[in-house]
Design an enzyme around this catalytic site. Structure first.
Site, PDB file in Angstrom:
ATOM      1  N   TYR A  13       0.983  -2.455   3.071  1.00  0.00           N
ATOM      2  CA  TYR A  13       1.579  -3.131   4.237  1.00  0.00           C
ATOM      3  C   TYR A  13       0.517  -3.957   4.980  1.00  0.00           C
ATOM      4  O   TYR A  13       0.685  -5.165   5.193  1.00  0.00           O
ATOM      5  CB  TYR A  13       2.146  -2.032   5.122  1.00  0.00           C
ATOM      6  CG  TYR A  13       2.725  -2.401   6.457  1.00  0.00           C
ATOM      7  CD1 TYR A  13       3.631  -3.445   6.605  1.00  0.00           C
ATOM      8  CD2 TYR A  13       2.402  -1.630   7.588  1.00  0.00           C
ATOM      9  CE1 TYR A  13       4.191  -3.724   7.854  1.00  0.00           C
ATOM     10  CE2 TYR A  13       2.966  -1.899   8.824  1.00  0.00           C
ATOM     11  CZ  TYR A  13       3.852  -2.944   8.954  1.00  0.00           C
ATOM     12  OH  TYR A  13       4.407  -3.210  10.182  1.00  0.00           O
ATOM     13  N   LEU A  61      -8.797   3.976  -6.817  1.00  0.00           N
ATOM     14  CA  LEU A  61      -9.851   4.547  -5.963  1.00  0.00           C
ATOM     15  C   LEU A  61     -10.592   5.681  -6.654  1.00  0.00           C
ATOM     16  O   LEU A  61     -11.732   5.986  -6.315  1.00  0.00           O
ATOM     17  CB  LEU A  61      -9.229   5.081  -4.661  1.00  0.00           C
ATOM     18  CG  LEU A  61      -8.596   4.050  -3.721  1.00  0.00           C
ATOM     19  CD1 LEU A  61      -7.899   4.750  -2.563  1.00  0.00           C
ATOM     20  CD2 LEU A  61      -9.675   3.095  -3.189  1.00  0.00           C
ATOM     21  N   LYS A 158      -9.417  10.212   6.940  1.00  0.00           N
ATOM     22  CA  LYS A 158      -9.928   8.961   7.508  1.00  0.00           C
ATOM     23  C   LYS A 158     -11.268   9.191   8.219  1.00  0.00           C
ATOM     24  O   LYS A 158     -12.153   8.339   8.187  1.00  0.00           O
ATOM     25  CB  LYS A 158      -8.907   8.343   8.479  1.00  0.00           C
ATOM     26  CG  LYS A 158      -7.596   7.921   7.832  1.00  0.00           C
ATOM     27  CD  LYS A 158      -7.775   6.933   6.685  1.00  0.00           C
ATOM     28  CE  LYS A 158      -8.141   5.525   7.114  1.00  0.00           C
ATOM     29  NZ  LYS A 158      -8.222   4.601   5.958  1.00  0.00           N
TER      30      LYS A 158
HETATM   31  P1  NAP Z   1       0.288   1.532   2.587  1.00  0.00           P
HETATM   32  O1  NAP Z   1       1.248   0.419   2.670  1.00  0.00           O
HETATM   33  O2  NAP Z   1       0.775   2.862   2.118  1.00  0.00           O
HETATM   34  O3  NAP Z   1      -0.945   1.072   1.712  1.00  0.00           O
HETATM   35  C1  NAP Z   1      -1.836   1.973   1.132  1.00  0.00           C
HETATM   36  C2  NAP Z   1      -2.515   1.248  -0.012  1.00  0.00           C
HETATM   37  O4  NAP Z   1      -3.506   2.099  -0.579  1.00  0.00           O
HETATM   38  C3  NAP Z   1      -1.542   0.882  -1.136  1.00  0.00           C
HETATM   39  O5  NAP Z   1      -1.883  -0.384  -1.616  1.00  0.00           O
HETATM   40  C4  NAP Z   1      -1.818   1.959  -2.175  1.00  0.00           C
HETATM   41  O6  NAP Z   1      -1.545   1.558  -3.497  1.00  0.00           O
HETATM   42  C5  NAP Z   1      -3.325   2.105  -1.982  1.00  0.00           C
HETATM   43  N1  NAP Z   1      -3.785   3.358  -2.600  1.00  0.00           N
HETATM   44  C6  NAP Z   1      -3.502   4.621  -2.248  1.00  0.00           C
HETATM   45  N2  NAP Z   1      -4.099   5.483  -3.094  1.00  0.00           N
HETATM   46  C7  NAP Z   1      -4.765   4.725  -4.011  1.00  0.00           C
HETATM   47  C8  NAP Z   1      -5.560   5.008  -5.155  1.00  0.00           C
HETATM   48  N3  NAP Z   1      -5.814   6.256  -5.554  1.00  0.00           N
HETATM   49  N4  NAP Z   1      -6.088   3.977  -5.850  1.00  0.00           N
HETATM   50  C9  NAP Z   1      -5.858   2.703  -5.480  1.00  0.00           C
HETATM   51  N5  NAP Z   1      -5.104   2.358  -4.410  1.00  0.00           N
HETATM   52  C10 NAP Z   1      -4.571   3.371  -3.693  1.00  0.00           C
HETATM   53  O7  NAP Z   1      -0.373   1.824   4.007  1.00  0.00           O
HETATM   54  P2  NAP Z   1      -0.936   0.834   5.122  1.00  0.00           P
HETATM   55  O8  NAP Z   1      -0.228   1.170   6.377  1.00  0.00           O
HETATM   56  O9  NAP Z   1      -0.979  -0.545   4.663  1.00  0.00           O
HETATM   57  O10 NAP Z   1      -2.402   1.424   5.250  1.00  0.00           O
HETATM   58  C11 NAP Z   1      -3.513   0.716   4.763  1.00  0.00           C
HETATM   59  C12 NAP Z   1      -4.772   1.285   5.373  1.00  0.00           C
HETATM   60  O11 NAP Z   1      -4.676   1.236   6.782  1.00  0.00           O
HETATM   61  C13 NAP Z   1      -5.059   2.728   4.988  1.00  0.00           C
HETATM   62  O12 NAP Z   1      -6.454   2.855   4.848  1.00  0.00           O
HETATM   63  C14 NAP Z   1      -4.584   3.498   6.218  1.00  0.00           C
HETATM   64  O13 NAP Z   1      -5.273   4.709   6.351  1.00  0.00           O
HETATM   65  C15 NAP Z   1      -4.965   2.523   7.318  1.00  0.00           C
HETATM   66  N6  NAP Z   1      -4.226   2.682   8.553  1.00  0.00           N
HETATM   67  C16 NAP Z   1      -2.868   2.528   8.594  1.00  0.00           C
HETATM   68  C17 NAP Z   1      -2.203   2.694   9.807  1.00  0.00           C
HETATM   69  C18 NAP Z   1      -0.709   2.529   9.933  1.00  0.00           C
HETATM   70  O14 NAP Z   1      -0.155   2.956  10.948  1.00  0.00           O
HETATM   71  N7  NAP Z   1      -0.036   1.930   8.960  1.00  0.00           N
HETATM   72  C19 NAP Z   1      -2.927   3.039  10.969  1.00  0.00           C
HETATM   73  C20 NAP Z   1      -4.306   3.181  10.869  1.00  0.00           C
HETATM   74  C21 NAP Z   1      -4.953   3.003   9.669  1.00  0.00           C
HETATM   75  P3  NAP Z   1      -0.125   1.874  -4.184  1.00  0.00           P
HETATM   76  O15 NAP Z   1       0.825   0.800  -3.728  1.00  0.00           O
HETATM   77  O16 NAP Z   1      -0.418   1.822  -5.639  1.00  0.00           O
HETATM   78  O17 NAP Z   1       0.295   3.240  -3.710  1.00  0.00           O
END
Ligand code: NAP
Length: 341
Positions: A13, A61, A158
């Site tokens: 996202y 990862l 995190k």
């Molecule tokens: P998301 O849409 O679930 O994206 C997570 C991404 O990480 C996806 O592209 C996923 O790939 C990838 N991923 C997970 N495990 C993996 C692995 N083993 N190898 C390679 N890729 C992997 O979540 P998001 O909200 O965009 O979050 C992105 C980042 O922002 C994360 O680091 C999260 O901790 C951080 N964050 C998010 C929020 C929030 O509220 N959304 C707030 C603070 C921080 P797949 O599509 O293949 O699963």
């Protein structure tokens, strides 16, 4: 300014929005996905005009394969990928290991490829947990105590990943400018039906799956502003971002106020959005039986405000009003057909 940047986790996202803004600013973007077979066509469909301004690589990862190719020729990296599930795993290492090892792997390969500028997407999860209940205001100077009682696996993942990154850079890569961006709860328009965990409660509000609203709130930020802060950090001079943490936050909102915004503006589309309060003893009782509810029950009644002022002062960052963010999240879920009313 535009160069070649690697954005990890292009299916995500936040990463999707970061890629969108970088392409719009003329960057050549490389991105990693776990499986090109499942994901490349979807990414190409989102940016049909990108052509060879966008390259997709396979890299997980959890292993080294593909990371050298992905980093080749890059000057900048935004490491966004990390596991962010809706539910809570039985074994916390399902989140902690890929978060930590993945970050160290991304750093190691970036440094070996000569990357000079590395932005890690951390989280307010690494800032605002494990503190005394009396503390309500948070910023970059605060660190989550990952060993405090009741700390959930995602929060630990995190915190551990950001600490590990900073230690690794201090020991191995002082020539590389490193900073973290620490978003609070990210909402805002979704581009497809592959939803981030942070969007799930808005979807459930709209579908009526949440019958009553717990006294829970959080500081919110718009995904477009999260992406613009990544772009600002990538484009800033190395000396401006070196070692920095940027809390990425707009304003605090209770869930009942988010529900009210939806009811006030969405007309019939908000007919299933709850208006009743869930009594806190009921939530706590449910938490006894559900690991997922336990994850949020610890936050009940807490008004934790994270400040994004430092990013505004240092990088000229701006944020959208949170009411607009909540509303446009819901509108996009309906427009994308994720929520069928
Ligand atoms: P998301 O849409 O679930 O994206 C997570 C991404 O990480 C996806 O592209 C996923 O790939 C990838 N991923 C997970 N495990 C993996 C692995 N083993 N190898 C390679 N890729 C992997 O979540 P998001 O909200 O965009 O979050 C992105 C980042 O922002 C994360 O680091 C999260 O901790 C951080 N964050 C998010 C929020 C929030 O509220 N959304 C707030 C603070 C921080 P797949 O599509 O293949 O699963």
């Amino acid at each position: 300014m535009a160069g070649t940047v690697l954005v990890t986790g292009g299916t995500g996202y936040i990463a999707g929005e970061v890629i969108d803004q970088l392409l719009g600013r003329g960057w050549c973007v490389r991105t990693t996905v776990r499986s090109k077979a499942t994901s490349e066509a979807r990414l190409r469909a989102r940016w049909p005009g990108a052509g060879d301004q966008l390259f997709v690589f396979e890299a997980d990862l959890m292993n080294d394969a593909g990371w050298d190719l992905a980093n080749e020729g890059c000057t900048h990296v935004a490491h966004v990928a990390s596991p962010f599930p809706v539910g809570v795993p039985k074994d916390e290492n399902e989140l902690i290991v890929p978060a930590r090892e993945g970050t160290l792997r991304a750093l190691r390969f970036a440094h070996a490829a000569g990357v000079q500028h590395f932005v890690q997407t951390s989280s307010s999860a690494a800032i605002a947990y494990g503190h005394p209940a009396s503390k309500t205001l948070f910023d970059e100077s605060d660190w989550t105590d990952a060993n405090a009682p009741g700390i959930q696996p995602y929060i630990k993942s995190k915190t551990v990943a950001e600490r590990a990154a900073r230690e690794w850079v201090a020991q191995n890569a002082l020539d590389m400018a490193f900073c973290s961006i620490n978003p609070v709860a990210v909402l805002g328009p979704v581009a497809n039906d592959d939803l981030s965990a942070s969007i799930e409660f808005v979807r459930r509000f709209l579908t009526g799956e949440i019958p009553a609203i717990p006294r829970i709130g959080f500081t919110v930020v718009d995904v477009r502003d999260v992406a613009s802060l990544h772009v600002l950090a990538l484009e800033a001079p190395a000396a401006t971002i070196r070692g920095e943490r940027f809390a990425c936050a707009a304003d605090f909102m209770w869930m009942e106020d988010m529900a009210r915004v939806l009811r006030d503006h969405l007309g019939a589309d908000a007919r299933k959005v709850p208006s009743r309060r869930m009594p806190t003893p009921v939530l706590k009782l449910m938490a006894l039986f559900s690991r997922d509810i336990r994850q949020i029950a610890g936050e009940v009644g807490k008004r934790k405000v994270v400040s994004g002022q430092h990013a505004k002062d240092k990088l000229g960052w701006t944020t959208l009003p949170v009411e607009q963010t909540v509303l446009e999240t819901a509108r996009s879920l309906i427009a994308q057909g994720v929520v069928k009313l």
